[in-house]
Design an enzyme around this catalytic site. Sequence first.
Site, mmCIF file in Angstrom:
data_model
loop_
_atom_site.group_PDB
_atom_site.id
_atom_site.type_symbol
_atom_site.label_atom_id
_atom_site.label_comp_id
_atom_site.label_asym_id
_atom_site.label_seq_id
_atom_site.Cartn_x
_atom_site.Cartn_y
_atom_site.Cartn_z
ATOM 1 N N SER A 263 0.828 -1.195 0.000
ATOM 2 C CA SER A 263 0.000 0.000 0.000
ATOM 3 C C SER A 263 0.865 1.249 0.000
ATOM 4 C CB SER A 263 -0.917 0.003 1.235
ATOM 5 O OG SER A 263 -1.532 1.248 1.417
ATOM 6 N N LYS A 264 0.499 2.222 -0.845
ATOM 7 C CA LYS A 264 1.176 3.526 -0.822
ATOM 8 C C LYS A 264 0.929 4.229 0.507
ATOM 9 C CE LYS A 264 -0.724 5.222 -4.589
ATOM 10 N NZ LYS A 264 -1.367 4.411 -5.619
#
Length: 291
Positions: A263-264
């Site tokens: 996940s960013k």
Amino acid sequence: MTRPVFRFAPSPNGRLHLGHALSALLNADMARRAGGRLLVRIEDIDRARCTPELEAAMLADLAWLGVSWEAPVRRQSEHFSDYAAALARLEAMGLLYRGYLTRGEIRQAVADFEAREGTPFPRDPDGAPLYPGDAAVLPEEEIGARAAAGAPFALRLDMNAALARLAAPLAWKELGEDGRVAEIAADPARWGDVVLARKDTPTSYHLSVVLDDALQGVTHVVRGRDLFEATAVHRLLQMLLGLGEPVYRHHRLVLDGDGRKLSKSRGDTALAELRAQGAGPADIRAMVGLA
């Protein structure tokens, strides 16, 4: 013969990581093997978090990986009128309504139901509670007052009314790793009355991705397994709007040490960091399990 069209569609709200690399490289590899075209689409609906700087960094990362694509790049923020036209069509069909419940009111309605009934509240495939409906929570006069005051709302698809328009059961074509195509039964009812736009957001992922794929002539949608179940909603919107049906392939996800999707937002290691540490494009391919 029409050439196959693939696309990679990131959101510029952070740096690309290994999960993005897998999806981009798969699309590029499949397009090359099929003699097809590869497009890049920037999904920048969230104007607060998506920035030109992050977009430029993403495109630089893709070029470094060896991914090439056709110009121009489509940016969703430049096509809000397309989504508005689609929403107008659905509204004219009587399939949209404004939901005024806040997130807090939805949470409270779910908690009240579960305490009263002693059973879990119905949830969608992602685990979020289905929309309970304004009338189940608010007095009629309060709903009217919020509408008159221009209160924030979510523009939702009336799922029952939408399903009533179908002449046959829905399905989609899923392309497996072995090249075989399977027909997957689609059950959009599991998602309830999904959000297609909000008062301050002119479209949602569900609507924009379906419309963009159709307007760009995408024939093959290759994306992560986390979007497998959402395809049921996308097929429904395609049928309602008279759009073509692409072939889908939902690939495996790149997971972290705890088994979670990268996940960013959690700051998982970006391609730029790996590059700074000395990794090359071939190393990235090996890290994501591509020959």
